[in-house]
Design a protein around this motif. Structure first.
Motif, PDB file in Angstrom:
ATOM      1  N   SER A   1      12.955   6.622  11.178  1.00 40.04           N
ATOM      2  CA  SER A   1      14.290   7.099  10.802  1.00 40.04           C
ATOM      3  C   SER A   1      14.964   6.152   9.815  1.00 40.04           C
ATOM      4  N   TYR A   2      14.675   4.847   9.915  1.00 40.75           N
ATOM      5  CA  TYR A   2      15.346   3.887   9.037  1.00 40.75           C
ATOM      6  C   TYR A   2      14.388   3.105   8.149  1.00 40.75           C
ATOM      7  N   ILE A   3      13.087   3.194   8.378  1.00 39.02           N
ATOM      8  CA  ILE A   3      12.085   2.685   7.432  1.00 39.02           C
ATOM      9  C   ILE A   3      11.315   3.912   6.979  1.00 39.02           C
ATOM     10  N   ARG A   4      11.622   4.431   5.826  1.00 39.94           N
ATOM     11  CA  ARG A   4      11.222   5.802   5.507  1.00 39.94           C
ATOM     12  C   ARG A   4      10.998   5.983   4.011  1.00 39.94           C
ATOM     13  N   ASN A   5      10.779   7.271   3.664  1.00 42.07           N
ATOM     14  CA  ASN A   5      10.637   7.685   2.262  1.00 42.07           C
ATOM     15  C   ASN A   5       9.500   6.930   1.579  1.00 42.07           C
ATOM     16  N   PHE A   6       8.318   7.037   2.149  1.00 45.81           N
ATOM     17  CA  PHE A   6       7.165   6.299   1.643  1.00 45.81           C
ATOM     18  C   PHE A   6       6.524   7.037   0.469  1.00 45.81           C
ATOM     19  N   GLN A   7       6.153   6.244  -0.549  1.00 49.02           N
ATOM     20  CA  GLN A   7       5.361   6.727  -1.677  1.00 49.02           C
ATOM     21  C   GLN A   7       4.216   5.727  -1.864  1.00 49.02           C
ATOM     22  N   THR A   8       2.989   6.218  -1.827  1.00 45.61           N
ATOM     23  CA  THR A   8       1.837   5.327  -1.926  1.00 45.61           C
ATOM     24  C   THR A   8       0.864   5.846  -2.972  1.00 45.61           C
ATOM     25  N   SER A   9       0.181   4.921  -3.626  1.00 44.19           N
ATOM     26  CA  SER A   9      -0.837   5.297  -4.602  1.00 44.19           C
ATOM     27  C   SER A   9      -2.139   5.628  -3.877  1.00 44.19           C
ATOM     28  N   ASP A  10      -3.090   6.220  -4.599  1.00 44.76           N
ATOM     29  CA  ASP A  10      -4.379   6.579  -4.004  1.00 44.76           C
ATOM     30  C   ASP A  10      -5.149   5.355  -3.550  1.00 44.76           C
ATOM     31  N   GLU A  11      -4.824   4.206  -4.112  1.00 41.80           N
ATOM     32  CA  GLU A  11      -5.552   2.988  -3.768  1.00 41.80           C
ATOM     33  C   GLU A  11      -5.086   2.367  -2.445  1.00 41.80           C
ATOM     34  N   VAL A  12      -4.044   2.925  -1.844  1.00 41.78           N
ATOM     35  CA  VAL A  12      -3.583   2.443  -0.537  1.00 41.78           C
ATOM     36  C   VAL A  12      -4.424   3.135   0.522  1.00 41.78           C
ATOM     37  N   SER A  13      -5.270   2.384   1.192  1.00 36.02           N
ATOM     38  CA  SER A  13      -6.192   2.957   2.167  1.00 36.02           C
ATOM     39  C   SER A  13      -5.518   3.098   3.521  1.00 36.02           C
ATOM     40  N   ALA A  14      -6.100   3.959   4.354  1.00 40.83           N
ATOM     41  CA  ALA A  14      -5.607   4.136   5.715  1.00 40.83           C
ATOM     42  C   ALA A  14      -5.892   2.867   6.512  1.00 40.83           C
ATOM     43  N   ASP A  15      -4.834   2.160   6.861  1.00 44.74           N
ATOM     44  CA  ASP A  15      -4.995   0.867   7.524  1.00 44.74           C
ATOM     45  C   ASP A  15      -3.670   0.485   8.176  1.00 44.74           C
ATOM     46  N   ASP A  16      -3.677  -0.645   8.863  1.00 46.81           N
ATOM     47  CA  ASP A  16      -2.449  -1.187   9.440  1.00 46.81           C
ATOM     48  C   ASP A  16      -1.890  -2.271   8.525  1.00 46.81           C
ATOM     49  N   TYR A  17      -0.624  -2.167   8.213  1.00 35.33           N
ATOM     50  CA  TYR A  17       0.054  -3.152   7.368  1.00 35.33           C
ATOM     51  C   TYR A  17       1.231  -3.715   8.153  1.00 35.33           C
ATOM     52  N   LYS A  18       1.435  -4.996   8.022  1.00 34.07           N
ATOM     53  CA  LYS A  18       2.497  -5.648   8.776  1.00 34.07           C
ATOM     54  C   LYS A  18       3.399  -6.439   7.823  1.00 34.07           C
ATOM     55  N   PHE A  19       4.697  -6.411   8.120  1.00 35.60           N
ATOM     56  CA  PHE A  19       5.643  -7.242   7.381  1.00 35.60           C
ATOM     57  C   PHE A  19       6.838  -7.523   8.273  1.00 35.60           C
TER      58      PHE A  19
ATOM     59  N   ILE B   1       5.950  -2.688  -3.183  1.00 40.40           N
ATOM     60  CA  ILE B   1       4.870  -3.649  -2.959  1.00 40.40           C
ATOM     61  C   ILE B   1       3.714  -3.270  -3.870  1.00 40.40           C
ATOM     62  N   ARG B   2       3.253  -4.239  -4.650  1.00 41.44           N
ATOM     63  CA  ARG B   2       2.150  -4.018  -5.571  1.00 41.44           C
ATOM     64  C   ARG B   2       1.041  -5.025  -5.300  1.00 41.44           C
ATOM     65  N   ASP B   3      -0.170  -4.604  -5.651  1.00 38.39           N
ATOM     66  CA  ASP B   3      -1.317  -5.492  -5.524  1.00 38.39           C
ATOM     67  C   ASP B   3      -2.333  -5.102  -6.581  1.00 38.39           C
ATOM     68  N   MET B   4      -3.431  -5.799  -6.595  1.00 33.05           N
ATOM     69  CA  MET B   4      -4.470  -5.559  -7.590  1.00 33.05           C
ATOM     70  C   MET B   4      -5.102  -4.178  -7.381  1.00 33.05           C
ATOM     71  N   ASN B   5      -5.779  -3.695  -8.436  1.00 29.19           N
ATOM     72  CA  ASN B   5      -6.532  -2.439  -8.389  1.00 29.19           C
ATOM     73  C   ASN B   5      -5.650  -1.222  -8.141  1.00 29.19           C
ATOM     74  N   GLY B   6      -4.403  -1.281  -8.597  1.00 33.02           N
ATOM     75  CA  GLY B   6      -3.537  -0.108  -8.526  1.00 33.02           C
ATOM     76  C   GLY B   6      -2.843   0.108  -7.203  1.00 33.02           C
ATOM     77  N   PHE B   7      -2.902  -0.851  -6.285  1.00 31.82           N
ATOM     78  CA  PHE B   7      -2.218  -0.724  -4.990  1.00 31.82           C
ATOM     79  C   PHE B   7      -0.708  -0.694  -5.222  1.00 31.82           C
ATOM     80  N   LYS B   8      -0.063   0.332  -4.667  1.00 30.37           N
ATOM     81  CA  LYS B   8       1.388   0.453  -4.821  1.00 30.37           C
ATOM     82  C   LYS B   8       1.962   1.176  -3.618  1.00 30.37           C
ATOM     83  N   MET B   9       2.994   0.616  -3.045  1.00 30.29           N
ATOM     84  CA  MET B   9       3.665   1.202  -1.886  1.00 30.29           C
ATOM     85  C   MET B   9       5.167   1.055  -2.081  1.00 30.29           C
TER      86      MET B   9
END
Length: 488
Positions: free
Chosen positions: A155-173, A316-324
């Motif tokens: 409800s308050y961490i929302r509106n996600f947009q991800t590139s194709d290079e973002v794989s199905a995984d667990d991300y922590k911050f 959030i950006r990373d190498m190889n086109g990673f974008k979130m």
């Protein structure tokens, strides 16, 4: 010469049966066009041909599936072409409203058209369908599930947009700073007098009723991009809060042409710390490289990932086109979880971000299981483009809208580029499937189909042999009658 056993006739009859069987088989091949009509004709060939026939039918259907996928991409691209046009028009209106030759009423007219275009962008995202499936509302994209302490925080961490290079995984911050608005408390106006907030000015004559005075205050506050809350115990004292979040949100004001805030009040951007996971051995110890450094696990965020924040928005950006991209919105935090963040005491909120491969459109473009292409089409709404709160009437709103629309145009271009890449891939897949099907048809033809010229030669040969065998059998049956001549 023998009477009881006519060996010649038996021999002739046996040859006749064999010839007739071959002749019958040849006729069957000529009439059906297949040289494999029964399993006994070629057991191995029959087994191979059935598997090939199933594969050919699968290839044919897969080609149609890929063609349908291409149609989906064309439908989405056509709709986004109109979205692009509307974004360009909205940007033109913002540029028009940015000049001070426009009056407030002129800017309000521009704002009305912008709001109408926003509604149309959302309508296109909602109503664009293919075979009853919505394709631009985000339902054909991966699902992302943020959680805090095991409870979902979408409800308050929302509106996600991800590139194709973002794989199905667990991300922590970790959230170390919640986005804040600029605030000024206990601002007292004088009547009669003037007040100017963020360059927007109004005058109080002293003849206004309390309601009229409050209305003037609300009007100037709205133009300045702030919310003015009147103190209940003092009709002339207000608390000011910017509508926007982040460092770009500022408040400065003057009373009776005297600047009160020498340093404008300023909001705060979101701040987060990305968590990098490392490899461990069977004992739970970190795996070290030759230099003694911990080895990243390759899951989640890597050491090269970088983070940029702007108000509530996090990129959030990373190498190889990673974008979130996502936003952290304290206003939507109904359980006040973000209140636990306190930079002064280093208190933070840890977020577990689960990116799943659920939700994408899966196209079966092969004859066997798991021979698929996952197509991801993100939501293209005003909210997902971060243009749902454009306001060119308030001070500085047009400039902020121009920047937001530039980002939105780039984002839609990125989505259309992704769709175009999918479309090209599916067209190549269709061509590959059709070529494979053609080659498979040729292969099964070599196993199943009759060579008519060769089979006709066999038929002619067997036909002659059949007639010859019948003639010889007739003569063999006449041989016992010659015994009668010996008995006369």
């Amino acid at each position: 010469m023998k009477v009881n056993q006519n060996v010649s006739a038996v021999i002739s009859n046996a040859h006749l049966h064999r010839t007739e069987n071959k002749l019958t088989a040849s006729i069957e091949r000529l009439s059906s066009g297949y040289k494999l009509n029964k399993a006994k004709d070629n057991p191995a060939g029959m087994a191979i041909s059935n598997k090939m026939r199933a594969q050919i039918m699968g290839l044919d259907q897969s080609s149609r599936n890929a063609a349908d996928g291409t149609s989906v991409m064309q439908t989405a691209d056509g709709a986004l072409s109109e979205t692009h046009s509307m974004l360009q028009r909205m940007r033109e209106l913002c540029v028009q409203a940015a000049t001070d030759t426009m009056t407030t009423s002129d800017k309000e007219a521009c704002q009305q058209e912008i709001e109408a275009l926003q509604a149309e962008i959302d309508r296109i995202a909602t109503d664009t369908e293919f075979n009853g499936k919505r394709i631009l509302d985000g339902s054909q994209d991966y699902r992302v599930y943020p959680s805090v302490d095991g409870e979902l925080a979408g409800s308050y961490i929302r509106n996600f947009q991800t590139s194709d290079e973002v794989s199905a995984d667990d991300y922590k911050f970790s959230i170390t700073q919640v986005p804040e608005q600029a605030k000024i408390e206990n601002m007292t106006i004088t009547v009669p007098g003037t007040i100017e907030i963020n360059g927007c000015k109004t005058e109080f004559t002293g003849e206004e009723t309390p309601d009229e005075l409050n209305m003037k205050m609300q009007e100037v506050a709205e133009l300045a991009g702030v919310k003015a809350e009147k103190k209940t115990n003092d009709a002339l004292t207000y608390d000011l809060t910017t509508i926007e979040y982040g460092k770009r949100a500022k408040i400065s004001y003057s009373i009776n042409d005297t600047l009160i805030t020498t340093t404008p009040a300023e909001g705060k951007d979101t701040q987060i710390d990305l968590t990098v996971t490392y490899k461990t051995d069977e004992h739970g110890n970190y795996v070290l490289d030759s230099k003694g450094n911990k080895v990243p696990s390759g899951e989640g965020f890597s050491e090269t990932a970088t983070c940029i924040t702007d108000g509530k928005k996090v990129t959030i950006r990373d190498m190889n086109g990673f974008k979130m991209i996502f936003e952290i919105d304290p206003e939507m935090d109904m359980k006040d979880v973000l209140d636990h963040v306190d930079p002064a005491t280093s208190q933070k909120v840890d977020v577990d971000l689960e990116m799943t491969d659920i939700g994408s459109m899966t196209l079966q473009i092969g004859t066997h299981e798991n021979q698929v292409v996952d197509v991801r089409i993100p939501a293209v709404t005003c909210e997902s483009l971060y243009i749902d709160d454009l306001n060119v009437v308030r001070r500085g709103g047009a400039d902020q809208a121009i920047a937001a629309l530039d980002d939105a145009i780039a984002q839609v271009s990125e989505v259309r580029s992704r769709i175009g890449a999918y479309q090209n891939r599916l067209e190549y897949a269709t061509g590959s499937l059709d070529a494979t099907e053609e080659n498979m048809e040729a292969a099964i033809s070599r196993i199943m189909d009759t060579d008519m010229a060769e089979e006709m030669s066999t038929y002619s040969n067997m036909n002659v042999l059949d007639q010859a065998a019948i003639s010889v059998l007739t003569q063999a049956n006449d041989m016992p009658q010659q015994v009668l001549q010996l008995l006369q």
